[in-house]
Motif scaffolding. Structure first.
Motif: not given
Ligand SMILES: [Zn+2]
Length: 551
Positions: A298-326
């Motif tokens: 229920l969070l469209p990108m950019g929902l909020g106002d000038e003080m507080l705004r939803f800015n998408g996803i990150g910085e950990r999206i999946t465990g498999g691609m987090y601090n994993n060089d292989k």
């Protein structure tokens, strides 16, 4: 976000009003205003109305605009900068415990650090946990070492004490071990071990993997909701004291929905003094896609106002691609599915990545998504990547992917040089090359577990490349000049919140977010730059922090 329409309507309305109603609420005169506009212009004065900058020019020109109600602030020749924006600060998490944790940020001796624990033992409720959750490094201390368990017991015999260093080590006093029920290694989170000294004796510390230390931290008592609200207000005032008016929060370890409620309350109470753009990440492994879909349903990108705004996803999206060089093929396929979904949803995405040698795993996925949906308008970004190669930066530029750069080398520079060698350390991070190539870049700290949140510490480090112990690692070829470093910390960072059109520089029509500094950013000797503070900070033309002579 885009508020051209709003600005336009406002200007038309103002144009139709009688002259007295048009006069600025506030004018700043007799200063050195570093506008960070395209030409890096310096102005003497500016005018503010309705939270925005309405004019810039000479003091005489601005005084002419003033009406009887206008507040005139004489800068006395002081320097004004756009409010600083940290493009990667775990601010929401840091804030929760700001008034209930002990802070070692910027402390120069171990003796003083121990003194802070001692003070906390006196001032906090009897028997309270005394927690230093990171933000320090032994090299910042004159003694150049970590505290021993005996030293901590000596300063706080009646309290359980927990001192975390980065995400690999935590020292606990015997009372802390006892309170958490840690009698054998079997009681530790998976991957954790009791540390032993050279003679084989237990030191009292726990070492291990990042998940082990995160799991350990999770066992500590949480501040109450009221304490979290207090902490949030206090932490944001502390950021205001250092000229910060905006943060981009990348979620982080230990963050759950509950972790956001204090921030939401402060926002609802209209008591936020720092603009927050936040992304939502994942904690678990195996069900990350479900987790992200649930938290953002229920969070469209950019929902909020000038003080507080939803800015998408990150910085950990999946465990498999987090601090994993292989990452394996399954890890990459899962990440691709989520990234493609994010692009379809119009979500911004920021991804934590450390080393250039393995970043092809990530970039290849971004390129694959980009063939289906152009990602440039979504302003995706990579955080950290301190040793980014020119080739990587060119791939990022081609995709419109930005780069958030932190002062990780301020604490970790010597260890990094050890692992990559002198030549690589000299070009780390390659911000001048990034600028040449045209990659969108923003500055920040990654505080507060692994770094200090002080932007002036980071700005000094951008300019001299010196670690906390004074070792200069970076060469001149990747050292930005002062104007460029300031640009990275203001409009450069604003880009990552899709806000560079409304803040990040002091120009007509932009939000009046600014700081009057205690010393001249452009001329103070570099080795003293880190001691800069704000004397007056404004967010949207409102004073959120003031010290003498402006108090
Ligand atoms: Zn990170």
């Amino acid at each position: 976000m885009k508020t051209f329409v709003g600005t336009f309507v406002l200007l038309v309305l103002v144009g139709a009003m009688p002259a007295s109603a048009q006069s600025p609420e506030t004018i700043l005169v007799n200063g050195k205003i570093l506008t960070v506009d395209a030409q890096s212009s310096v102005r003497e004065a500016l005018a503010i109305r309705g939270g925005r900058i309405t004019a810039l020019g000479t003091s005489a020109e601005m005084r002419k605009l003033a009406g009887p109600q206008s507040r005139v602030i004489d800068l006395g020749g002081r320097t004004v900068i756009p409010g600083l924006i940290d493009s990667h600060l775990h601010a929401i998490r840091a804030a929760l415990s700001f008034t209930t944790e002990v802070n070692w940020i910027g402390v120069r001796t171990l003796e003083e650090a121990l003194g802070r624990v001692k003070d906390a033992a006196r001032t906090m409720k009897p028997g309270s946990w005394l927690i230093v959750a990171g933000g320090w490094n032994p090299q910042q201390f004159k003694e150049n070492r970590r505290p021993t368990q005996a030293e901590l017991v000596a300063v706080a015999p009646e309290n359980p004490v927990y001192i975390q260093l980065g995400y690999a080590w935590a020292m606990l006093t015997p009372l802390a071990h006892k309170t958490l029920g840690l009698t054998s290694e079997a009681d530790l989170p998976a991957g954790g071990r009791f540390e032993r000294d050279a003679a084989g004796n237990l030191t009292g510390a726990i070492t291990g993997s990042q998940p082990a230390i995160v799991g350990l931290f999770d066992k500590l008592p949480r501040p109450t909701f009221d304490e979290q609200v207090q902490g949030t207000k206090a932490f944001f005032r502390e950021l205001n004291r250092l000229g910060i008016t905006g943060v981009i929060d990348p979620s982080g370890n230990n963050m759950t929905g509950e972790s956001y409620q204090a921030l939401f309350k402060v926002w609802r109470d209209q008591a936020l003094t720092v603009r927050v753009a936040y992304s939502l990440g994942t904690q678990g492994s195996g069900k990350e896609f479900d987790e992200i879909k649930a938290t953002t349903a229920l969070l469209p990108m950019g929902l909020g106002d000038e003080m507080l705004r939803f800015n998408g996803i990150g910085e950990r999206i999946t465990g498999g691609m987090y601090n994993n060089d292989k990452p394996g093929q399954a890890d990459k396929d899962e990440y691709y599915r989520i990234a493609l979904w994010a692009a379809e949803r119009g979500l911004t995405l920021t991804q934590h990545w450390n080393r250039d040698a393995s970043v092809d795993n990530l970039l290849a996925i971004f390129e694959r998504v980009n063939q289906r949906i152009p990602i440039a308008p979504l302003r995706w970004s990579i955080a950290h990547l301190n040793d980014a190669s020119e080739q990587t930066l060119r791939r990022m530029k081609a995709l419109g992917v930005g780069w958030t750069v932190q002062d990780a080398m301020y604490f970790g520079g010597e260890a990094f040089r050890e692992s990559v060698g002198e030549a690589s350390a000299r070009r780390t991070p390659p911000v001048v090359t990034a600028k040449k190539i045209g990659v969108a870049a923003g500055a920040g700290t990654d505080a507060h577990r692994v770094a200090s949140y002080n932007p002036f510490t980071a700005l000094q480090w951008f300019l001299d490349g010196k670690t906390v112990s004074g070792v200069a690692l970076r060469g001149p070829e990747e050292t930005p000049d002062r104007a460029e470093a300031l640009r990275l910390y203001t409009i450069g960072s604003a880009w990552f919140a899709h806000d560079d059109d409304v803040r990040g520089s002091l120009e007509v029509g932009k939000l009046a977010d600014l700081a009057i500094l205690s010393q001249d950013y452009m001329t103070v000797p570099v080795d003293r730059l880190g001691a800069t503070e704000s004397l007056l900070t404004m967010v949207g033309g409102k004073m959120v922090y003031a010290a003498a002579p402006f108090k």
